[in-house]
Scaffold this active site. Sequence first.
Site, PDB file in Angstrom:
ATOM      1  CB  THR A 115      -0.910   0.003   1.252  1.00 61.34           C
ATOM      2  OG1 THR A 115      -1.434   1.308   1.459  1.00 61.34           O
ATOM      3  CG2 THR A 115      -0.143  -0.378   2.517  1.00 61.34           C
ATOM      4  CG  ASP A 116      -1.076   5.006  -0.965  1.00 57.13           C
ATOM      5  OD1 ASP A 116      -1.619   4.371  -0.023  1.00 57.13           O
ATOM      6  OD2 ASP A 116      -1.668   5.909  -1.590  1.00 57.13           O
ATOM      7  CD  GLU A 117      -3.284   3.528   4.335  1.00 62.35           C
ATOM      8  OE1 GLU A 117      -3.156   3.516   5.558  1.00 62.35           O
ATOM      9  OE2 GLU A 117      -4.364   3.342   3.754  1.00 62.35           O
ATOM     10  N   PRO A 161     -20.442  10.096   8.871  1.00 62.03           N
ATOM     11  CG  PRO A 161     -19.618   8.136   9.851  1.00 62.03           C
ATOM     12  CD  PRO A 161     -20.615   8.627   8.849  1.00 62.03           C
ATOM     13  CE1 TYR A 206      -3.394  -2.442   5.949  1.00 62.93           C
ATOM     14  CE2 TYR A 206      -3.197  -0.095   5.463  1.00 62.93           C
ATOM     15  CZ  TYR A 206      -3.335  -1.408   5.028  1.00 62.93           C
ATOM     16  OH  TYR A 206      -3.396  -1.687   3.682  1.00 62.93           O
ATOM     17  CE  LYS A 225      -0.237  -4.486   3.093  1.00 61.57           C
ATOM     18  NZ  LYS A 225      -0.671  -5.810   2.599  1.00 61.57           N
TER      19      LYS A 225
END
Length: 340
Positions: free
Chosen positions: A125-127, A208, A153, A157
Site C-alpha cells: 500500500t502507499d500508506e 461521519p 496497519y 504492511k
Amino acid sequence: MTIIVTGGAGFIGSNFVFHMLKKYPDYRIVCLDKLTYAGNLSTLAPVMDNPKFRFVRADICDRAAVYKLFEEEKPDIVVNFAAESHVDRSIEDPGIFLQTNIIGTATLMDACRKFGITRYHQVSTDEVYGDLPLDRPDLFFTEQTPLHTSSPYSSSKASADLLVLAYYRTYGLPVTISRCSNNYGPYHFPEKLIPLMIANALADKPLPVYGKGENVRDWLYVEDHCKAIDLIIHKGRAGEVYNVGGHNEMKNIDIVRMICRALGKPESLITYVTDRKGHDMRYAIDPTKIHDELGWLPETKFADGIKKTIEWYLENKSWWEPIVSGEYRDYYEKMYGNRK
Ligand code: NAD
Ligand code: TYD
C-alpha cells in the site's frame, strides 16, 4: 499455470480472481482465505463451480496448512492480498495486524522457498510512505520515498515489505511488490469510506466525516489495480517495487458530497466527528515507473468509476445489507458511538 491468490474472498482479491479467470481461461486459480469478518464466500459464488477455480479456507499464518496446499497445488505464482486492512481497527487492536500482515507474509514466503515458485507478489500500500503535507501539491510518493508509517496497519504492511525485499536479497526469492493508492469499486467492505457513506446515505443515517474532511486520498478503480498486478506478475522485474495510482486526488468531504448528490440525499446528513488518531493528511502516488516499464495506465476515470460503484451498491443490496445488519453493527456502535 497455477496461481495461489490469498485473501481472494476480500475486496481487491475477489476482483483479481474474477479478472484472472476471465482473462486467462487456461490458468488455475486457487484462493486461500481465512474468511475473517472481511472475507465473504458469497462474493466468490459466481466462480465456485468453475473447474479452473478452487477455494481453500485456511490462515496464511498456519504453516502446516500453507505447506499442504503448496504440496498439493505446486503453484507457479503466489499473489498475497490476505491482510487485516482497516486502519481504524488497527488503532483499536494492533495484534492481529502484526500476526497476519507480517508473520503471514513470512510463512507464505517460506513455503515459496521450500516448494519453489517463479514469482511471489506482495500486494502492499502507499500508506507505507506515511503522508504528505496539504500545502506541497508538488510532492508525490516514488519508489524511493523512505518508509515512514503512521498507523499500526501501515507499519505492519511496511514490515512485510522489508521482509519481502530481505527474502529477495538473502534467498534470491523472485519477489515483486506493488504499492497502490486507495481502491474503490464492487465488493468493498462497508467499513471503508466510500461504501460506508453510500450505505449510510441510503439509510438516511449520519455520514461521519473525520476531522474537517480535508484529508486527501488518491483513488483508483479496483479493476485498474488488478490489471497493474497482472502486468507486474507477468512482466515486472524480480526484486522491484512498483507504485500504482491514478493521479486522482480527492478530499474526503468532496467525495461524501458527491455521493449525497448522486443519491439525491441532503448534505445535512454530513456529521463531523472526532478525527482518527495519527490521521494521514495526503497520499499521492507517482506512477511513472509502472507506466514507463510496463505500459500501465489507469483506464477508469473517477467520475465513471464512482457512478459504476454507486450503481453496483444499489443493485447488490443483497451482498452488503446482511453485513451492515449483522455483527458489523456492533463494530459500528463501538467505533462511532463515542466519536460524536
Ligand atoms: P479486505 O479486508 O477486503 O480483504 C482481506 C481478505 O484477506 C479477506 O478475504 C480476509 O478473509 C482475508 N484474510 C485476512 N486475514 C487472513 C489470514 N490470516 N489468512 C488468510 N486470509 C486472511 O482487504 P482489501 O481491501 O481487499 O485489501 C487487500 C490487500 O490490498 C491488502 O493486503 C491491503 O493491505 C492491500 N491494499 C488495499 C487497498 C485498499 O484501498 N483497499 C489499497 C492498497 C493496498
Ligand atoms: P478508509 O476508507 O478507512 O481508507 P484509508 O484510511 O486506508 O485511507 O478512509 C479513507 C479516508 O476517509 C480517510 O482519510 C479516513 C476517512 N474516513 C472518514 O472520514 N469517515 C469514515 O467513517 C471512514 C471509514 C473514513
